[in-house]
Write a protein that holds these residues in place. Structure first.
Motif, mmCIF file in Angstrom:
data_model
loop_
_atom_site.group_PDB
_atom_site.id
_atom_site.type_symbol
_atom_site.label_atom_id
_atom_site.label_comp_id
_atom_site.label_asym_id
_atom_site.label_seq_id
_atom_site.Cartn_x
_atom_site.Cartn_y
_atom_site.Cartn_z
ATOM 1 N N VAL A 116 0.837 -1.208 0.000
ATOM 2 C CA VAL A 116 0.000 0.000 0.000
ATOM 3 C C VAL A 116 0.871 1.256 0.000
ATOM 4 C CG1 VAL A 116 -1.565 1.349 1.456
ATOM 5 C CG2 VAL A 116 -2.022 -1.055 1.068
ATOM 6 N N GLN A 117 2.012 1.198 0.677
ATOM 7 C CA GLN A 117 2.892 2.365 0.772
ATOM 8 C C GLN A 117 3.934 2.405 -0.342
ATOM 9 O OE1 GLN A 117 1.841 4.390 2.938
ATOM 10 N NE2 GLN A 117 0.598 2.996 4.152
ATOM 11 N N ALA A 118 4.495 1.249 -0.690
ATOM 12 C CA ALA A 118 5.629 1.204 -1.614
ATOM 13 C C ALA A 118 5.237 1.009 -3.073
ATOM 14 C CB ALA A 118 6.599 0.101 -1.190
ATOM 15 N N GLY A 119 4.046 0.437 -3.318
ATOM 16 C CA GLY A 119 3.655 0.126 -4.693
ATOM 17 C C GLY A 119 4.424 -1.078 -5.195
ATOM 18 N N GLY A 120 4.575 -1.175 -6.511
ATOM 19 C CA GLY A 120 5.311 -2.290 -7.087
ATOM 20 C C GLY A 120 4.708 -2.766 -8.386
ATOM 21 N N TYR A 121 5.177 -3.903 -8.843
ATOM 22 C CA TYR A 121 4.734 -4.454 -10.122
ATOM 23 C C TYR A 121 3.212 -4.647 -10.149
ATOM 24 C CZ TYR A 121 3.903 -7.720 -13.917
ATOM 25 O OH TYR A 121 3.400 -8.328 -15.031
ATOM 26 N N HIS A 122 2.614 -4.287 -11.266
ATOM 27 C CA HIS A 122 1.173 -4.453 -11.455
ATOM 28 C C HIS A 122 0.901 -5.337 -12.668
ATOM 29 C CE1 HIS A 122 -0.713 -1.376 -8.703
ATOM 30 N NE2 HIS A 122 0.569 -1.151 -8.568
ATOM 31 N N ALA A 123 0.089 -6.344 -12.461
ATOM 32 C CA ALA A 123 -0.284 -7.230 -13.570
ATOM 33 C C ALA A 123 -1.279 -6.523 -14.483
ATOM 34 C CB ALA A 123 -0.895 -8.515 -13.021
ATOM 35 N N LYS A 124 -1.380 -7.021 -15.726
ATOM 36 C CA LYS A 124 -2.276 -6.395 -16.696
ATOM 37 C C LYS A 124 -3.720 -6.840 -16.527
ATOM 38 C CE LYS A 124 0.831 -5.438 -20.545
ATOM 39 N NZ LYS A 124 1.105 -5.710 -21.968
ATOM 40 N N SER A 125 -3.933 -7.935 -15.807
ATOM 41 C CA SER A 125 -5.302 -8.433 -15.633
ATOM 42 C C SER A 125 -5.513 -8.896 -14.204
ATOM 43 C CB SER A 125 -5.577 -9.594 -16.599
ATOM 44 O OG SER A 125 -4.844 -10.741 -16.203
ATOM 45 N N HIS A 126 -6.783 -8.973 -13.810
ATOM 46 C CA HIS A 126 -7.127 -9.438 -12.462
ATOM 47 C C HIS A 126 -6.698 -10.892 -12.270
ATOM 48 C CE1 HIS A 126 -9.426 -5.799 -11.792
ATOM 49 N NE2 HIS A 126 -10.017 -5.989 -12.961
ATOM 50 N N TRP A 127 -6.869 -11.684 -13.313
ATOM 51 C CA TRP A 127 -6.519 -13.102 -13.222
ATOM 52 C C TRP A 127 -5.022 -13.278 -12.989
ATOM 53 C CZ3 TRP A 127 -8.187 -17.595 -12.023
ATOM 54 C CH2 TRP A 127 -7.550 -18.755 -12.449
ATOM 55 N N LYS A 128 -4.185 -12.528 -13.729
ATOM 56 C CA LYS A 128 -2.736 -12.608 -13.549
ATOM 57 C C LYS A 128 -2.331 -12.118 -12.158
ATOM 58 C CE LYS A 128 -1.146 -12.250 -18.338
ATOM 59 N NZ LYS A 128 -0.392 -11.411 -19.308
ATOM 60 N N CYS A 129 -3.006 -11.090 -11.702
ATOM 61 C CA CYS A 129 -2.748 -10.557 -10.367
ATOM 62 C C CYS A 129 -2.974 -11.635 -9.312
ATOM 63 C CB CYS A 129 -3.648 -9.352 -10.100
ATOM 64 S SG CYS A 129 -3.370 -8.572 -8.510
ATOM 65 N N PHE A 130 -4.095 -12.339 -9.441
ATOM 66 C CA PHE A 130 -4.421 -13.398 -8.492
ATOM 67 C C PHE A 130 -3.382 -14.519 -8.545
ATOM 68 C CE2 PHE A 130 -6.546 -17.468 -7.541
ATOM 69 C CZ PHE A 130 -6.867 -17.235 -6.214
ATOM 70 N N ILE A 131 -2.983 -14.920 -9.743
ATOM 71 C CA ILE A 131 -2.005 -15.994 -9.906
ATOM 72 C C ILE A 131 -0.662 -15.601 -9.300
ATOM 73 C CG2 ILE A 131 -0.649 -17.320 -11.601
ATOM 74 C CD1 ILE A 131 -3.535 -18.255 -11.322
ATOM 75 N N TYR A 132 -0.183 -14.367 -9.575
ATOM 76 C CA TYR A 132 1.087 -13.897 -9.025
ATOM 77 C C TYR A 132 1.044 -13.863 -7.505
ATOM 78 C CZ TYR A 132 2.271 -12.336 -13.777
ATOM 79 O OH TYR A 132 2.536 -12.271 -15.128
#
Length: 199
Positions: free
Chosen positions: A69-85
C-alpha cells in the motif's frame, strides 16, 4: 467482467446523482480495485483453508499488503494474472519457510533478507503506475511511509524471532512476504507498461 460490474456501479451512482459524470472513470477504477482485492482475499482465504495453512496465508497478506500500500510495485495487466502472481508468491513464501525450519542459521538468513528488503525499499520505493501516477509531494510522503513500514515490520519480525521462537514458521513467512514485496519495486521487475490495469 470486474470492469463492467464496476462501471455499472458508477453509472447507477451517477443516475442517483451521488457522483458526477466527470468523476465516473475515477470511481470505476476505484470500485475495480476494491472488488479485485476482495476476490483475491477471498480466494486466498479459501485456499488457505483447503491446504490447512490459513494463519500463514493471513500473515503473508498482512505483511505483504501493508508494505505494498505504501511502496507500490509491479502491477499485472489483468485481475486473473494478479491473483495468480499473488497466489504463487504466498505459497512460495510458505514453502520456503518450511525449508528454512530445518536450517540452523535461519535467523541470520531472516535478518539478511530484511536488511536487503529495507535497502531496496529505501532506494526504489514508491513505485507509481500509469493508472495512479504520483506527484512529487506524494512520492516524498509515500517514500517516508514505505521506509517506516518496512523498518517497523523488520523490527516486529526480529522481535518475534527472539522472543517468540514457537512462532518460527510464521515470522519466516512474514520476512519472506516483506522481501517479495520489496522485489516488486525493483526497476528490472517493475517495468512501466503503456496500459497497466490492476493488482
Amino acid at each position: 467482467m470486474i470492469y463492467e460490474f464496476s462501471n455499472k456501479i458508477s453509472s447507477k451512482l451517477i443516475g442517483k446523482k451521488i457522483i458526477k459524470e466527470d468523476d465516473k472513470e475515477v470511481y470505476t477504477y476505484g470500485f475495480e480495485i476494491i472488488i479485485s482485492s476482495l476476490l483475491i482475499l477471498i480466494g486466498m482465504v479459501i485456499l488457505g483453508i483447503i491446504f490447512r495453512c490459513l494463519l500463514k496465508v493471513i500473515v503473508f497478506i498482512l505483511f505483504f499488503c501493508s508494505l505494498r500500500v505504501q511502496a507500490g510495485g509491479y502491477h499485472a495487466k489483468s485481475h486473473w494474472k494478479c491473483f495468480i502472481y499473488f497466489l504463487l508468491s504466498c505459497f512460495l513464501a510458505i514453502l520456503i519457510s518450511h525449508l528454512l525450519l530445518d536450517f540452523d542459521k535461519n535467523l541470520i538468513i531472516i535478518i539478511l533478507v530484511l536488511i536487503e528488503s529495507c535497502i531496496i525499499i529505501i532506494t526504489y520505493a514508491p513505485v507509481d503506475t500509469v493508472n495512479k501516477p504520483l506527484g512529487s509531494s506524494e512520492k516524498v510522503a509515500y517514500k517516508k511511509k514505505s521506509m517506516i513500514t518496512v523498518i517497523v515490520q523488520s523490527i516486529i519480525i526480529i522481535a518475534m524471532s527472539i522472543f517468540l521462537n514457537s512462532l518460527e514458521s510464521y515470522y519466516m513467512v512474514a520476512a519472506i512476504a516483506v522481501f517479495m514485496e520489496s522485489l516488486t519495486v525493483l526497476p528490472i521487475i517493475n517495468k512501466k507498461e503503456s496500459e497497466v490495469k490492476i493488482c
